[in-house]
Motif scaffolding. Structure first.
Motif: not given
Length: 376
Positions: A157-166, A188-195
């Motif tokens: 459940g990759p939630s990082m994109p939503l949380m970081l407003g991407v 932040l430098k971010t990477m997520s399977l959600g991307y």
């Protein structure tokens, strides 16, 4: 801290006085670790030039939020020496620096070569606010002065994109047909399977596939130079957690729990798992610990009290802090502007910053072998 040629101009009296300044600084007790600098690997530098004593302390964790407090402590400790010959009439200029200790990791891929420490944020079960905690701790480290990346390893459940407003549909650039360029958000430098997934791609992963996907995005992302890479782990203590613990050299893990007995039992499993694979547990974060009524201000421990502290005590790990059950934390994360970014001066943001300092200080102390003092 001054040019080398000044070293030869110092009289024996002045050199002795500067040594006294260094000793006074060495006795200062770090408000985060509770230890005198002499008992840590802090670097203390003292120099003199043209009526000014230059003093610098370098700590192994980011602590920009405490710069004012350190300045006061240093001035107070050194004042008696500054009022005696040969320093009478001189002024003291104090600076606080930070340098994260690198983790020895010969097995790391070239993309991780510039990453000094990898810290996992884990929980024994879902629903305890682990991802929100991971994002806010990462932002807290940025606020304290560190270069930080965050990897959303929550494969299911990759939630990082939503949380970081991407913005939805944002995809990382690919270099040389195999390396991902992290997406920057809130410093932040971010990477997520959600991307990499679309809404139509169900996250139905078998253990080995999930572990493989995690290794791929960890090892094929060009992180560049970072002090810390925060890894938001999937909940639980299964294959993926073990894969990361074995494939990446972790500086430590932070366990997130809530005060309920069931959550604490699962958190204990998390502590035991990291111990088995010899990853130090940097501390425990207790989420949703206390609720304040928005109408009357009455405070209540809805899910029980003191569970995180008892657990930390019985396992000999650090209790990093407790966070309130605050609707603002959830709302800010859901809107893509987490608490530390949205309201940096709020009580909750200050708690996150204190926890981030304490966790990285624990990682520093784990790699510690005594102070360095230099007089120039």
């Amino acid at each position: 801290m001054t040019d080398d040629h000044h070293e030869h101009d110092l009289s024996p009296e002045l050199t002795e006085a500067l040594e006294g300044i260094a000793e006074a600084l060495g006795r200062l007790v770090d408000p985060v670790t509770g230890m005198p600098l002499d008992e840590t690997e802090a670097e203390i530098e003292v120099g003199y030039d043209d009526g000014t004593v230059f003093a610098g302390v370098t700590l192994g964790y980011p602590c920009g939020g405490l710069a004012g407090q350190w300045e006061e402590m240093a001035q107070e400790a050194c004042r008696p020496l500054m009022e005696k010959a040969p320093l009478v009439g001189s002024e003291l200029q104090f600076d606080l620096f930070f340098e994260a200790a690198g983790t020895e990791a010969p097995d790391h891929s070239e993309t991780l070569a510039g990453v000094k420490q990898i810290i996992a944020v884990a929980s024994g079960k879902g629903g305890v606010g682990k991802s929100t905690t991971a994002v806010n701790l990462a932002l807290a480290l940025v606020a304290e002065g560190a270069r930080v990346g965050i990897l959303d390893a929550d494969i299911y459940g990759p939630s990082m994109p939503l949380m970081l407003g991407v913005k939805e549909g944002t995809r990382p650039e690919v270099e040389e047909q195999k390396f991902f360029v992290p997406i920057e958000a809130h410093g932040l430098k971010t990477m997520s399977l959600g991307y990499l997934m679309t809404e139509d791609t169900p996250a139905v992963w078998r253990g080995p596939m999930a572990g493989g996907a995690l290794q791929q995005i960890l090892g094929q992302t060009r992180w560049g130079d970072l002090d810390y890479l925060i890894v938001d782990m999937p909940p639980g203590t299964g294959d993926i957690q073990l894969t990361l613990s074995q494939k990446a050299t972790l500086a430590g893990a932070i366990i997130v729990t809530t005060p309920q007995d069931l959550a604490l039992l699962d958190a204990i499993k998390g502590v035991e798992m990291f111990r088995k694979v010899e990853v130090p547990v940097l501390g425990i974060v207790e989420n949703m610990a206390i609720h304040t009524c928005s109408s009357c201000g009455h405070k209540e421990h809805i899910f029980g009290a003191g569970g995180g502290e008892k657990m930390a005590e019985s396992y000999g790990v650090c209790m990093l802090g407790s966070l309130p059950l605050a609707m603002s934390i959830r709302e800010q994360a859901d809107s893509g502007n987490p608490t530390v970014a949205a309201d940096p001066d709020s009580d909750e943001s200050l708690i996150y910053r204190a926890m981030a300092r304490r966790a990285t200080a624990e990682a520093w102390l784990n790699a510690d072998d005594g102070p360095e003092i230099e007089i120039v």
